[in-house]
Design a protein around this motif. Structure first.
Motif, mmCIF file in Angstrom:
data_model
loop_
_atom_site.group_PDB
_atom_site.id
_atom_site.type_symbol
_atom_site.label_atom_id
_atom_site.label_comp_id
_atom_site.label_asym_id
_atom_site.label_seq_id
_atom_site.Cartn_x
_atom_site.Cartn_y
_atom_site.Cartn_z
ATOM 1 N N UNK A 245 0.832 -1.210 0.000
ATOM 2 C CA UNK A 245 0.000 0.000 0.000
ATOM 3 C C UNK A 245 0.867 1.260 0.000
ATOM 4 N N UNK A 246 1.928 1.248 0.799
ATOM 5 C CA UNK A 246 2.812 2.411 0.872
ATOM 6 C C UNK A 246 3.429 2.715 -0.482
ATOM 7 N N UNK A 247 4.021 1.702 -1.116
ATOM 8 C CA UNK A 247 4.696 1.925 -2.383
ATOM 9 C C UNK A 247 3.711 2.218 -3.507
ATOM 10 N N UNK A 248 2.469 1.734 -3.379
ATOM 11 C CA UNK A 248 1.469 2.018 -4.399
ATOM 12 C C UNK A 248 1.162 3.507 -4.444
ATOM 13 N N UNK A 249 1.049 4.121 -3.270
ATOM 14 C CA UNK A 249 0.800 5.567 -3.225
ATOM 15 C C UNK A 249 1.956 6.320 -3.867
ATOM 16 N N UNK A 250 3.192 5.928 -3.528
ATOM 17 C CA UNK A 250 4.350 6.610 -4.102
ATOM 18 C C UNK A 250 4.442 6.358 -5.597
ATOM 19 N N UNK A 271 8.524 5.968 9.217
ATOM 20 C CA UNK A 271 7.647 5.693 8.083
ATOM 21 C C UNK A 271 8.294 6.108 6.768
ATOM 22 N N UNK A 272 9.020 7.219 6.791
ATOM 23 C CA UNK A 272 9.665 7.692 5.560
ATOM 24 C C UNK A 272 10.715 6.700 5.072
ATOM 25 N N UNK A 273 11.515 6.170 5.983
ATOM 26 C CA UNK A 273 12.543 5.225 5.554
ATOM 27 C C UNK A 273 11.959 3.859 5.196
ATOM 28 N N UNK A 274 10.838 3.510 5.793
ATOM 29 C CA UNK A 274 10.149 2.299 5.343
ATOM 30 C C UNK A 274 9.645 2.474 3.913
ATOM 31 N N UNK A 275 9.094 3.659 3.635
ATOM 32 C CA UNK A 275 8.648 3.947 2.279
ATOM 33 C C UNK A 275 9.830 3.940 1.312
ATOM 34 N N UNK A 276 10.953 4.513 1.741
ATOM 35 C CA UNK A 276 12.155 4.526 0.905
ATOM 36 C C UNK A 276 12.581 3.108 0.542
ATOM 37 N N UNK A 277 12.573 2.215 1.518
ATOM 38 C CA UNK A 277 12.953 0.823 1.254
ATOM 39 C C UNK A 277 11.991 0.171 0.273
ATOM 40 N N UNK A 278 10.691 0.435 0.435
ATOM 41 C CA UNK A 278 9.700 -0.119 -0.485
ATOM 42 C C UNK A 278 9.938 0.386 -1.907
ATOM 43 N N UNK A 280 12.788 1.523 -3.234
ATOM 44 C CA UNK A 280 14.016 0.967 -3.798
ATOM 45 C C UNK A 280 13.731 -0.400 -4.411
ATOM 46 N N UNK A 281 12.910 -1.182 -3.728
ATOM 47 C CA UNK A 281 12.586 -2.520 -4.211
ATOM 48 C C UNK A 281 11.790 -2.483 -5.507
ATOM 49 N N UNK A 282 11.003 -1.437 -5.714
ATOM 50 C CA UNK A 282 10.169 -1.325 -6.918
ATOM 51 C C UNK A 282 10.719 -0.300 -7.910
ATOM 52 N N UNK A 283 11.961 0.178 -7.683
ATOM 53 C CA UNK A 283 12.658 1.095 -8.582
ATOM 54 C C UNK A 283 11.899 2.416 -8.770
ATOM 55 N N UNK A 284 11.326 2.912 -7.688
ATOM 56 C CA UNK A 284 10.688 4.219 -7.682
ATOM 57 C C UNK A 284 11.704 5.238 -7.176
#
Length: 330
Positions: A245-250, A271-278, A280-284
């Motif tokens: 859900x986090x990476x989908x929003x980004x 939360x910001x660094x969790x989003x960053x990790x997500x 990186x995994x999806x090349x955003x």
């Protein structure tokens, strides 16, 4: 240096006294700018006014918890007016019309108009006049090759959500039609709740080339809280689902994003660094910046000078080259 060492010196002098000192420094620089202008030394006048703006902003940060910053905001607006009257890259007040609404924005042009420059739409924090934000940003953006359009958060947030995004798109329309702006290199920057507005705008308008925003985290947290309240579910949290859900929003933003975490912002560091990790995994393309904050017994003070330099350095880098813009030029 003063802001970074505030914790070690605040005991010897109260924040009210320091605020008065920095206000006095700002006033002295303000007068010095006027004197230099009368002598025909416009460059020295500009230098003094930029020093005055930074000094007044330091005083504003020191005194904002006391609710006594109204007079400082007025002084900042006065210096901005002085700057606009003397600086060849003048500050303009532009009217943006959208449907039945009209707002006034401050615009600082980069360059002399012969070369199309990148531009950034800047949204102030809640209850902060646009002129005050412009006063803080002038020392950062002058000479950086970026044009900026500054708007008040209250002017935008007073509209319902879809209308707010439409209004910001009208601002982007205005910039795209200017001969001094490269329409393929326009970014958006929001602070506080305006970071949420910047995220929504960047997700809704594909013309935005880069965004300093909350990365959709506020909307994500709001939706998660609403779902939890409606379902009243006691089931354990699925971290993989949360990550998706986090990476989908980004992912909806589809352009370089900088999330400022901590400080006065809406986003927590975790939360910001969790989003960053997500991402990186999806090349955003998402980066995280943390403002430098000094913690004192009287509250936290952010070193806005370093934070703003980091943010607008990132914007300049991300808006430096745009393949679509170059293709149109060819």
């Amino acid at each position: 240096m003063f802001l970074d060492n505030l914790d070690s010196i605040h005991g010897t002098t109260s924040r009210q006294d320091w605020g008065a000192r920095w206000t006095s420094i700002g006033h002295a620089q303000y007068l010095l700018g006027d004197q230099n202008l009368k002598k025909g030394a416009s460059a020295e006048a500009i230098e003094a006014w930029l020093c005055a703006l930074t000094s007044f902003e330091v005083a504003r940060r020191l005194l904002e918890q006391d609710g006594t910053i109204g007079h400082i905001s007025v002084k900042i607006s006065d210096v901005v007016e002085r700057f606009a009257s003397a600086y060849e890259q003048s500050v303009e007040k532009v009217q943006i019309s959208c449907c039945d609404h009209r707002i006034t924005a401050c615009y600082l042009r980069a360059g002399n108009g012969d070369v199309r420059a990148p531009a950034v739409i800047c949204l102030s924090m809640e209850e902060e006049p646009g002129a005050v934000l412009l006063g803080r940003l002038l020392p950062v953006v002058v000479g950086r090759g970026l044009s900026v359009m500054v708007l008040s958060h209250d002017d935008i947030s007073s509209q319902w959500r879809g209308q707010a995004e439409l209004l910001l798109s009208c601002c982007l329309d205005h910039l795209s039609l200017r001969p001094d702006v490269d329409q393929g290199r326009i970014g958006v920057y929001g602070e506080g709740l305006s970071a949420v507005l910047a995220s929504d705008f960047a997700a809704s308008d594909d013309r935005v080339a880069a965004a300093v925003c909350d990365g959709g985290l506020w909307n994500w947290a709001r939706n998660e809280a609403a779902i939890g309240w409606i379902t009243r579910s006691a089931a354990p949290t699925d971290e993989n689902m949360i990550s998706t859900h986090r990476s989908r929003f980004a992912g909806q933003l589809r352009r370089p994003v900088l999330v400022v975490a901590g400080g006065r912002g809406m986003v927590s560091v975790t939360e910001a660094f969790q989003l960053k990790a997500d991402c990186v995994a999806t090349q955003i393309d998402l980066d995280v910046a943390m403002p430098r904050v000094t913690q004192t017994s009287l509250g936290d003070i952010e070193n806005f000078v370093i934070s703003d330099d980091c943010i607008f350095g990132w914007l300049k880098q991300k808006l430096a080259h745009n393949p679509e813009s170059q293709a149109r030029a060819q």
